[in-house]
Design an enzyme around this catalytic site. Structure first.
Site: not given
Length: 265
Positions: A76, A127, A131, A221
């Protein structure tokens, strides 16, 4: 302790675990009881409807996760400065991954890396742009967060993503509605190292290996210093345990991810 007492205690423990799991899932879904579909169930339903695995354009046989012990490795919030190193290792080990890309300061900053991971056969997914928690936004803002990243990825790769991962796993009915509108399935996870909270690569590796399971979806990540160095150990050990690495879409096959639907092992 008698056998009956042992059985009662085992049942109680399972019930406690189920309640805890349901609570954790409700938290991840923003506190709402949204239905999720497990990869194994998606595959079974597709097979029951007569769908079969299709051979790739190059004649390569697809992975059959009904038979193979599959697991999906996902990253991510990248790409980042360490993503090329990660791609080097994944290429060497012939491990496909799914990258849920963040737009601002990532897709727009590293377009060559986005193109590279796509060209090397990894799955490119969404994604959001900045964010933000999608369940805190109105439909227009959700559409902006997802749509802008869709456009940016398509400009680089020529392909619009069909998968998205909501920041923090937070979704609600409006997030689902916009995701469906944009042709995006919502992908959650089953294993996380919480690598945003530590740069200890050994700890990240330990946490993932403890949670790894068949049909699992690993969340990492590629933007944190401890994560990319942990990947070689994770890959080596899971291969030793007999796992086959696949992308999220391969994990679902022969089912195809349905827009708006929530998938979680």
């Amino acid at each position: 302790m008698s056998n009956s007492a042992v059985r009662r205690r085992a049942v109680a423990l399972r019930r406690t675990a189920a309640v805890a799991g349901a609570a954790a899932l409700a938290l991840a879904l923003g506190g709402c009881a949204m239905a999720t579909t497990a990869p194994a169930d998606a595959r079974s339903d597709a097979l029951a409807s007569g769908r079969t695995l299709s051979t790739g354009g190059d004649g390569e046989r697809p992975v059959d996760c009904q038979k193979a012990k599959c697991i999906a490795l996902t990253f991510d919030a990248g790409p980042g400065k360490d993503t090329p190193e990660l791609l080097d290792h994944l290429g060497k080990e012939q491990v496909p991954a799914t990258f849920f890309l963040l737009g601002r300061k990532h897709v727009d900053r590293y377009p060559k890396v986005v193109k590279r991971l796509f060209d090397e056969g990894h799955e490119v997914a969404n994604h959001t742009w900045t964010h933000r928690r999608l369940d805190k936004l109105d439909k227009g803002e959700i559409r902006e967060e997802l749509g802008r990243t869709q456009d940016a990825i398509e400009d680089i790769t020529g392909v619009r993503p069909t998968l998205m991962r909501p920041p923090q796993g937070r979704i609600d009915d409006e997030v689902t509605a916009v995701s469906k509108e944009l042709g995006l399935a919502q992908i959650l996870w089953s294993a996380t190292a919480k690598d945003y909270s530590t740069n200890d690569s050994a700890l990240i590796e330990k946490r993932i290996l403890k949670q790894a399971s068949r049909d699992g979806i690993i969340l990492l990540h590629d933007i944190y210093d401890g994560t990319v160095p942990a990947v070689p150990g994770i890959v080596a050990e899971l291969k030793e345990r007999g796992y086959t690495f696949v992308t999220v879409s391969q994990l679902l096959a022969p089912a195809k991810a349905e827009p708006g639907k929530v998938y979680r092992p």
